[in-house]
Design an enzyme around this catalytic site. Structure first.
Site, short mmCIF file in Angstrom:
data_model
loop_
_atom_site.label_atom_id
_atom_site.label_comp_id
_atom_site.label_asym_id
_atom_site.label_seq_id
_atom_site.Cartn_x
_atom_site.Cartn_y
_atom_site.Cartn_z
N GLU A 105 0.83 -1.21 0.00
CA GLU A 105 0.00 0.00 0.00
C GLU A 105 0.86 1.27 0.00
O GLU A 105 0.53 2.25 -0.65
CB GLU A 105 -0.95 0.00 1.20
CG GLU A 105 -1.98 -1.14 1.18
CD GLU A 105 -2.81 -1.20 -0.11
OE1 GLU A 105 -3.02 -0.14 -0.75
OE2 GLU A 105 -3.23 -2.31 -0.48
N HIS A 126 1.76 2.27 -3.38
CA HIS A 126 0.74 3.13 -4.00
C HIS A 126 0.86 4.56 -3.48
O HIS A 126 0.77 5.53 -4.24
CB HIS A 126 -0.67 2.64 -3.67
CG HIS A 126 -1.05 1.37 -4.35
ND1 HIS A 126 -0.82 1.14 -5.68
CD2 HIS A 126 -1.67 0.26 -3.87
CE1 HIS A 126 -1.29 -0.07 -6.00
NE2 HIS A 126 -1.79 -0.63 -4.91
ZN LIG Z 1 -2.62 -2.34 -4.60
#
Ligand SMILES: [Zn+2]
Ligand SMILES: [Ca+2]
Ligand SMILES: [Ca+2]
Ligand SMILES: [Zn+2]
Length: 582
Positions: free
Chosen positions: A257, A260
């Site tokens: 995450e 991202h």
């Molecule tokens: Zn992802």
């Protein structure tokens, strides 16, 4: 026999009409979403009949970007062909066989816990054939980023707060270890990366779904308030150091995450933390090393953390030099400079930042050879030919053939040497360049074609006195000179618009963003956690504290309005994590 009712479609048709709710639309906050209304096509689980496709499958495909939204103006519907294509794309991205059919493997993958973010963005889905590319705006234009865990897992029996903070710290450190980014834990509400454990609908338009399914998501970098924020589904059993089959490994998901949160999108690469599906625990957070694929992608966004130590005193700098020769060999790219070369994979990824020594790899070249002029892999027998001055060597793989070097007059070339040589994919002929002339050679017949040399200005847009040239797997030919390169697509003899471009930037992982510029310093209003140095810092060999003491800060940080004293210092977190590791 009863006649068919008129309303029955003659073939696989369309079922229920669904309109997504307002909250499911793209809220302009960085997570691309498909838009309604949709029509559910009739298709059974084998893809051959006319039963209705389960709504959940249809939702899954559109949610993760495989089904483009229908045109809202013309109301054009998804065809069965589009569905098959979507299933194939999903299978390809997930590393399955592209059957286009919802077989058990495919349905199994769809049930695998995964990240909420799509694999293909809305625009890519709509435009269709456009190549997947990282949006260059999807990165932070500052290098100091603050983070804070705002809400913790409800079930603190599994993971204590300090452990959660320590895991977040190490998951961020994975990225800042290799890229010039600096993460600071803060107590205030204006952290760049707000971390929440939350469940179901949590007011950002991207509701979670209970245990399994989607497990986390993060917002891409940008100017929006939510940029960088990272949410974990609190209905998952988050764990640390649990066996593969138990719960969801928080560190592994957090590394993904945060990828991202700094601008990386999903990839189908086999070895990558940015694959969309949950892959299980990744081992000790203090020793985790990112897969090469992910390093390359983050380097492409931000450059490297440190200037790399050079191999030897005379080893050249790949970011500032021109190249003596460039060649495609066995599908890979080789950049030669002095006694060294760099190698790039077929995917154009630099194998190592350190150059290798030519004479150690290509055995049989004279050890005192200080440079090469041009190199190519010849068509037919795929042997590799090196040119230097008036001589050339032929290699079978890494070993020189007997009887070399020989004079370049073997090719019918004048005794002036060679600047550049490449094989044109269009006609499989070998082209030699010297100054402002070029020759065409037939490697299959081993003879020079008639009518040469010709004037190199026949190649429109190319400069004279090239360094070298090569063909590449995209079907184009590339020409190199100085710090720039030119692309000549297909069978054209004309440089493509937009060239020259910089070799260092496009091929050798050099960016202008390599170092901090003055405007990337942290905001003076940023609050920081007060942490004092501790002996453990040196003992455990890891950087424990990413924070700067307020008193030591030259930036005159304002008194913090937040109760920073509520947060235990980070070095105690490291101890907490280490004691759990022992
Ligand atoms: Zn992802
Ligand atoms: Ca879930
Ligand atoms: Ca050359
Ligand atoms: Zn969320």
């Amino acid at each position: 026999m009863k006649p068919k009712p008129l309303t029955t479609p003659p073939q696989c048709g369309w079922g229920r009409h669904i309109t997504l709710t307002e909250t499911q639309h793209n809220n302009g906050d960085g997570i691309p979403r498909a838009r309604g209304p949709f029509f559910v096509p009739r298709l059974n689980n084998t893809g051959h009949g006319c039963d209705r496709l389960p709504k959940s499958t249809f939702d899954w495909l559109s949610k993760f970007g495989y089904l483009p939204p229908p045109d809202p103006v013309t109301g054009q519907l998804q065809t069965k062909e589009a569905l098959t294509k979507a299933i194939k794309a999903m299978q390809k991205f997930g590393g399955l066989k592209e059957t286009g059919v919802l077989d058990q493997e495919t349905l199994g993958l769809m049930k695998t816990p995964r990240c909420s973010l799509p694999d293909v963005s809305e625009t890519e889905g709509t435009v269709g054939r456009r190549k997947r590319s990282l949006n260059p705006q999807n990165k932070w234009n500052k290098r100091h980023l603050s983070w804070r865990v705002r809400t913790f897992p409800k079930d603190s029996a599994l993971l204590g707060r300090d452990t959660v903070r320590a895991l977040m710290y190490y998951a961020l450190k994975v990225w800042s270890d290799i890229a010039p980014l600096n993460f600071h834990e803060v107590a205030g509400s204006d952290a760049d990366i707000q971390i929440d454990f939350t469940k179901a609908d949590h007011n950002d338009g991207y509701p979670f779904d209970g245990p399994g399914g989607t497990v986390a998501h993060a917002f891409f970098p940008g100017e929006r308030f939510t940029a960088g924020d990272t949410h974990f589904d609190d209905d998952e059993a988050w764990t640390f150091r649990s066996p593969e089959s138990h719960g969801m490994d928080l560190f592994a998901v957090a590394v993904h995450e945060f990828g991202h949160a700094i601008g990386l999108v999903h990839t189908s690469a086999i070895e990558s933390i940015m694959r969309p599906y949950y892959q299980g625990p990744v081992g000790d957070p203090l020793k985790y090393d990112l897969p090469y694929e992910d390093k390359v992608r983050v380097w492409q966004l931000y450059g490297m953390r440190f200037p790399f130590p050079l191999l030897a005193r005379d080893a050249p700098d790949r970011c500032t030099s021109h190249f003596d020769a460039v060649a495609q060999i066995r599908g890979e790219a080789f950049f030669f400079k002095g006694k060294y070369f760099w190698r790039l994979t077929r995917e154009k990824h630099l194998v190592s930042l350190r150059p290798a020594q030519i004479h150690r790899f290509w055995r049989g070249l004279p050890p005192n050879l200080d440079s090469v002029d041009a190199v190519y892999e010849r068509p037919g027998d795929h042997k590799i030919v090196f040119f230097k001055g008036l001589k050339y060597w032929v290699f079978k793989d890494n070993n020189v053939e007997e009887g070399y070097p020989r004079p370049i007059s073997d090719f019918g070339l004048p005794l002036e040497g060679v600047d550049a040589v490449f094989v044109w994919l269009h006609n499989d002929k070998t082209y030699f360049f010297k100054d402002n002339r070029y020759w065409r050679y037939d490697d299959h017949l081993r003879r020079m074609d008639l009518g040469y040399p010709k004037d190199s200005s026949l190649w429109k847009g190319l400069p004279p006195h090239l360094d070298d040239a090569m063909r590449w797997s995209d079907g184009s030919s590339y020409f190199f000179k100085g710090k720039e390169y030119w692309r000549v697509p297909g069978s054209d003899m004309e440089v493509e618009a937009g060239y020259p471009r910089l070799i260092a930037k496009d091929w050798l992982l050099c960016t202008e963003m390599q170092s901090d510029s003055p405007d990337t310093q942290p905001k003076s209003t940023e609050t920081r956690v007060n942490v004092q140095n501790h002996p453990d810092h040196a003992e455990n060999g890891y950087e424990v504290c990413s924070c700067t003491s307020d008193t030591a800060s030259p930036l005159g940080v304002r008194p913090s309005p937040s109760p920073v004293w509520l947060l235990p210092p980070l070095w105690t977190l490291s101890l907490a994590l280490r004691s759990e590791l022992l």
